[in-house]
Design an enzyme around this catalytic site. Structure first.
Site, PDB file in Angstrom:
ATOM      1  N   ALA A  89     -26.360   6.394 -20.316  1.00  0.00           N
ATOM      2  CA  ALA A  89     -25.324   7.072 -21.112  1.00  0.00           C
ATOM      3  C   ALA A  89     -24.181   6.093 -21.388  1.00  0.00           C
ATOM      4  O   ALA A  89     -23.696   5.418 -20.481  1.00  0.00           O
ATOM      5  CB  ALA A  89     -24.787   8.280 -20.352  1.00  0.00           C
ATOM      6  N   GLN A 150     -13.487  -4.999 -27.601  1.00  0.00           N
ATOM      7  CA  GLN A 150     -14.234  -4.184 -26.627  1.00  0.00           C
ATOM      8  C   GLN A 150     -13.791  -4.446 -25.184  1.00  0.00           C
ATOM      9  O   GLN A 150     -14.626  -4.544 -24.285  1.00  0.00           O
ATOM     10  CB  GLN A 150     -15.737  -4.467 -26.748  1.00  0.00           C
ATOM     11  CG  GLN A 150     -16.365  -3.860 -27.998  1.00  0.00           C
ATOM     12  CD  GLN A 150     -17.866  -3.685 -27.830  1.00  0.00           C
ATOM     13  OE1 GLN A 150     -18.551  -4.644 -27.506  1.00  0.00           O
ATOM     14  NE2 GLN A 150     -18.373  -2.482 -28.040  1.00  0.00           N
ATOM     15  N   TYR A 153     -15.176  -1.478 -23.139  1.00  0.00           N
ATOM     16  CA  TYR A 153     -16.650  -1.473 -23.059  1.00  0.00           C
ATOM     17  C   TYR A 153     -17.153  -2.675 -22.254  1.00  0.00           C
ATOM     18  O   TYR A 153     -18.027  -2.534 -21.390  1.00  0.00           O
ATOM     19  CB  TYR A 153     -17.186  -1.504 -24.488  1.00  0.00           C
ATOM     20  CG  TYR A 153     -18.675  -1.346 -24.643  1.00  0.00           C
ATOM     21  CD1 TYR A 153     -19.264  -0.076 -24.696  1.00  0.00           C
ATOM     22  CD2 TYR A 153     -19.505  -2.450 -24.786  1.00  0.00           C
ATOM     23  CE1 TYR A 153     -20.636   0.066 -24.880  1.00  0.00           C
ATOM     24  CE2 TYR A 153     -20.869  -2.317 -24.965  1.00  0.00           C
ATOM     25  CZ  TYR A 153     -21.428  -1.048 -25.015  1.00  0.00           C
ATOM     26  OH  TYR A 153     -22.787  -0.917 -25.198  1.00  0.00           O
ATOM     27  N   PRO A 183     -29.034  -5.163 -23.204  1.00  0.00           N
ATOM     28  CA  PRO A 183     -29.442  -5.307 -24.608  1.00  0.00           C
ATOM     29  C   PRO A 183     -28.397  -6.071 -25.412  1.00  0.00           C
ATOM     30  O   PRO A 183     -27.201  -6.020 -25.112  1.00  0.00           O
ATOM     31  CB  PRO A 183     -29.512  -3.861 -25.120  1.00  0.00           C
ATOM     32  CG  PRO A 183     -29.505  -2.993 -23.911  1.00  0.00           C
ATOM     33  CD  PRO A 183     -28.764  -3.759 -22.859  1.00  0.00           C
ATOM     34  N   GLY A 184     -28.860  -6.727 -26.435  1.00  0.00           N
ATOM     35  CA  GLY A 184     -27.964  -7.249 -27.459  1.00  0.00           C
ATOM     36  C   GLY A 184     -27.729  -6.152 -28.487  1.00  0.00           C
ATOM     37  O   GLY A 184     -27.839  -4.952 -28.179  1.00  0.00           O
ATOM     38  N   TYR A 185     -27.380  -6.541 -29.702  1.00  0.00           N
ATOM     39  CA  TYR A 185     -27.158  -5.554 -30.766  1.00  0.00           C
ATOM     40  C   TYR A 185     -28.515  -4.964 -31.157  1.00  0.00           C
ATOM     41  O   TYR A 185     -29.451  -5.682 -31.468  1.00  0.00           O
ATOM     42  CB  TYR A 185     -26.447  -6.218 -31.950  1.00  0.00           C
ATOM     43  CG  TYR A 185     -24.982  -6.466 -31.631  1.00  0.00           C
ATOM     44  CD1 TYR A 185     -24.002  -5.596 -32.087  1.00  0.00           C
ATOM     45  CD2 TYR A 185     -24.596  -7.521 -30.816  1.00  0.00           C
ATOM     46  CE1 TYR A 185     -22.660  -5.788 -31.758  1.00  0.00           C
ATOM     47  CE2 TYR A 185     -23.268  -7.727 -30.482  1.00  0.00           C
ATOM     48  CZ  TYR A 185     -22.304  -6.858 -30.959  1.00  0.00           C
ATOM     49  OH  TYR A 185     -20.979  -7.036 -30.627  1.00  0.00           O
TER      50      TYR A 185
HETATM   51  N1  CAA Z   1     -12.567 -13.148 -33.020  1.00  0.00           N
HETATM   52  C1  CAA Z   1     -11.269 -13.467 -33.335  1.00  0.00           C
HETATM   53  N2  CAA Z   1     -10.515 -12.764 -34.184  1.00  0.00           N
HETATM   54  C2  CAA Z   1     -11.093 -11.710 -34.765  1.00  0.00           C
HETATM   55  C3  CAA Z   1     -12.416 -11.334 -34.507  1.00  0.00           C
HETATM   56  C4  CAA Z   1     -13.155 -12.106 -33.608  1.00  0.00           C
HETATM   57  N3  CAA Z   1     -14.435 -11.826 -33.307  1.00  0.00           N
HETATM   58  N4  CAA Z   1     -12.698 -10.241 -35.225  1.00  0.00           N
HETATM   59  C5  CAA Z   1     -11.570  -9.935 -35.917  1.00  0.00           C
HETATM   60  N5  CAA Z   1     -10.615 -10.829 -35.649  1.00  0.00           N
HETATM   61  C6  CAA Z   1      -9.265 -10.883 -36.181  1.00  0.00           C
HETATM   62  C7  CAA Z   1      -9.273 -10.543 -37.655  1.00  0.00           C
HETATM   63  O1  CAA Z   1      -9.525 -11.704 -38.411  1.00  0.00           O
HETATM   64  C8  CAA Z   1      -7.878  -9.984 -37.866  1.00  0.00           C
HETATM   65  O2  CAA Z   1      -6.969 -11.041 -37.946  1.00  0.00           O
HETATM   66  P1  CAA Z   1      -5.703 -10.927 -38.922  1.00  0.00           P
HETATM   67  O3  CAA Z   1      -4.891  -9.739 -38.416  1.00  0.00           O
HETATM   68  O4  CAA Z   1      -5.025 -12.238 -38.723  1.00  0.00           O
HETATM   69  O5  CAA Z   1      -6.266 -10.713 -40.286  1.00  0.00           O
HETATM   70  C9  CAA Z   1      -7.584  -9.259 -36.545  1.00  0.00           C
HETATM   71  O6  CAA Z   1      -8.465  -9.871 -35.568  1.00  0.00           O
HETATM   72  C10 CAA Z   1      -7.862  -7.773 -36.626  1.00  0.00           C
HETATM   73  O7  CAA Z   1      -9.270  -7.622 -36.913  1.00  0.00           O
HETATM   74  P2  CAA Z   1      -9.877  -6.391 -37.659  1.00  0.00           P
HETATM   75  O8  CAA Z   1      -9.364  -6.304 -39.066  1.00  0.00           O
HETATM   76  O9  CAA Z   1     -11.346  -6.419 -37.484  1.00  0.00           O
HETATM   77  O10 CAA Z   1      -9.189  -5.193 -36.842  1.00  0.00           O
HETATM   78  P3  CAA Z   1      -9.559  -3.722 -36.940  1.00  0.00           P
HETATM   79  O11 CAA Z   1      -8.543  -2.981 -36.144  1.00  0.00           O
HETATM   80  O12 CAA Z   1      -9.864  -3.287 -38.323  1.00  0.00           O
HETATM   81  O13 CAA Z   1     -10.964  -3.676 -36.167  1.00  0.00           O
HETATM   82  C11 CAA Z   1     -12.457  -3.725 -34.377  1.00  0.00           C
HETATM   83  C12 CAA Z   1     -11.019  -3.951 -34.813  1.00  0.00           C
HETATM   84  C13 CAA Z   1     -12.898  -2.300 -34.683  1.00  0.00           C
HETATM   85  C14 CAA Z   1     -12.516  -3.922 -32.877  1.00  0.00           C
HETATM   86  C15 CAA Z   1     -13.364  -4.721 -35.108  1.00  0.00           C
HETATM   87  O14 CAA Z   1     -12.879  -6.017 -34.872  1.00  0.00           O
HETATM   88  C16 CAA Z   1     -14.802  -4.636 -34.619  1.00  0.00           C
HETATM   89  O15 CAA Z   1     -15.554  -3.781 -35.029  1.00  0.00           O
HETATM   90  N6  CAA Z   1     -15.221  -5.585 -33.754  1.00  0.00           N
HETATM   91  C17 CAA Z   1     -16.579  -5.639 -33.232  1.00  0.00           C
HETATM   92  C18 CAA Z   1     -16.735  -4.736 -32.041  1.00  0.00           C
HETATM   93  C19 CAA Z   1     -18.180  -4.696 -31.623  1.00  0.00           C
HETATM   94  O16 CAA Z   1     -18.898  -5.694 -31.608  1.00  0.00           O
HETATM   95  N7  CAA Z   1     -18.648  -3.510 -31.249  1.00  0.00           N
HETATM   96  C20 CAA Z   1     -20.011  -3.332 -30.852  1.00  0.00           C
HETATM   97  C21 CAA Z   1     -20.360  -1.857 -30.950  1.00  0.00           C
HETATM   98  S1  CAA Z   1     -22.056  -1.581 -30.576  1.00  0.00           S
HETATM   99  C22 CAA Z   1     -22.173  -1.873 -28.951  1.00  0.00           C
HETATM  100  O17 CAA Z   1     -21.241  -2.023 -28.247  1.00  0.00           O
HETATM  101  C23 CAA Z   1     -23.569  -1.934 -28.390  1.00  0.00           C
HETATM  102  C24 CAA Z   1     -23.758  -3.143 -27.604  1.00  0.00           C
HETATM  103  O18 CAA Z   1     -23.854  -3.055 -26.385  1.00  0.00           O
HETATM  104  C25 CAA Z   1     -23.872  -4.450 -28.287  1.00  0.00           C
END
Ligand code: CAA
Length: 246
Positions: A89, A150, A153, A183-185
């Site tokens: 979960a 994250q 998470y 797992p990865g994505y």
């Molecule tokens: N590294 C460094 N900087 C980053 C970055 C990264 N990986 N990603 C975004 N940024 C920067 C952006 O360039 C932006 O900079 P500016 O303000 O200078 O433009 C700033 O950080 C804000 O980024 P966002 O516009 O993306 O911010 P947001 O609030 O719209 O979104 C977030 C934030 C929702 C966390 C988004 O970054 C995101 O979706 N990140 C990925 C999270 C992820 O991988 N989730 C996995 C879900 S699935 C899962 O978890 C299953 C599993 O086990 C794998």
């Protein structure tokens, strides 16, 4: 006699695939569903074409310590044994740490990590007494490498790994193994709800250039649950297409 596996989050993307795989391998599944979600769970059960002998739907709020202790003790009496526990979960409440609410932190820690205590503790002693069992925790590549957005998470998923290694020591003499699948994505609703551009950019960093299928994750769970995995304990098995190599 059929082996019995309890799987939390069983109707999610990865949970469904694990349930289907273990049923195909002859296990009886206790599929937990969140309080009040019976209709949804039943719909899943019917869609999957399971029989009641193969899969028992079991209401459980994995974040509720008292309820888990009480209901899982009853379950043990009714089923006689639980051979495998799969703590699967999990939820996401992604957001940058500067803006993260306390709710987004605690919801994720409660559902993804505290649930592991709540569900495993009432079953672990019986496994040790019986002289065998498997605890399999579904973590994530992001619990190993961290991920932007994250902190909650990644903390929970990393916590699962520490828990597993410690529990592995405690179960070893009794033949109870504890392992992690990381797992990865993976092609599940949880990942598909991400912004397309974010997911595309992550996909481009995966050496295999694709997401995992839920079935690929389920194969590893089955391996660790099976007799083939009897001497593996305290291990984290990454299934991530090369996204992160330990
Ligand atoms: N590294 C460094 N900087 C980053 C970055 C990264 N990986 N990603 C975004 N940024 C920067 C952006 O360039 C932006 O900079 P500016 O303000 O200078 O433009 C700033 O950080 C804000 O980024 P966002 O516009 O993306 O911010 P947001 O609030 O719209 O979104 C977030 C934030 C929702 C966390 C988004 O970054 C995101 O979706 N990140 C990925 C999270 C992820 O991988 N989730 C996995 C879900 S699935 C899962 O978890 C299953 C599993 O086990 C794998």
């Amino acid at each position: 006699m059929k082996k019995i596996a309890l799987i939390t989050g069983s109707k999610g993307g990865i949970g469904s695939a694990i349930s289907a795989k273990l049923v195909a391998e002859g296990y009886r599944i206790i599929a937990t569903y969140f309080t009040g979600n019976y209709e949804c769970a039943l719909e899943w059960f019917e869609e999957q074409g399971f029989t009641e002998e193969q899969v028992r739907l079991f209401e459980l709020d994995v974040t509720n310590t008292g309820e888990c202790a009480e209901r899982l003790a009853l379950l043990l009496e009714e089923e006689g044994t639980i051979d495998v526990v799969v703590n699967n979960a999990g939820i996401t409440r992604d957001g940058v740490f500067k803006k993260m609410s306390a709710d987004a932190w605690f919801d994720v820690i409660n559902t993804n990590l505290n649930s592991v205590f709540n569900v495993t503790q009432p079953l672990f002693a019986a496994m040790c007494e019986k002289g065998g069992g498997r605890v399999i925790n579904i973590s994530s590549v992001n619990g190993i490498k961290g991920q932007f957005g994250q902190t909650n998470y990644s903390a929970a998923k990393a916590g699962m790994i520490g828990f597993t290694k410690a529990l592995a020591y405690e179960g070893a003499r009794a033949g109870v193994t504890a392992n992690v699948v990381a797992p990865g994505y993976t092609g599940t609703p949880m990942v598909e709800q991400m912004k397309t551009e974010v997911l595309d950019s992550i996909r481009s960093t995966i050496p295999m250039q694709r997401l995992a299928t839920p079935e690929e994750i389920a194969e590893s769970v089955w391996f660790l649950a099976s007799d083939a995995g009897a001497y593996i304990t305290g291990e984290t098995l990454s299934v991530n297409g090369g996204l992160y190599m330990n």
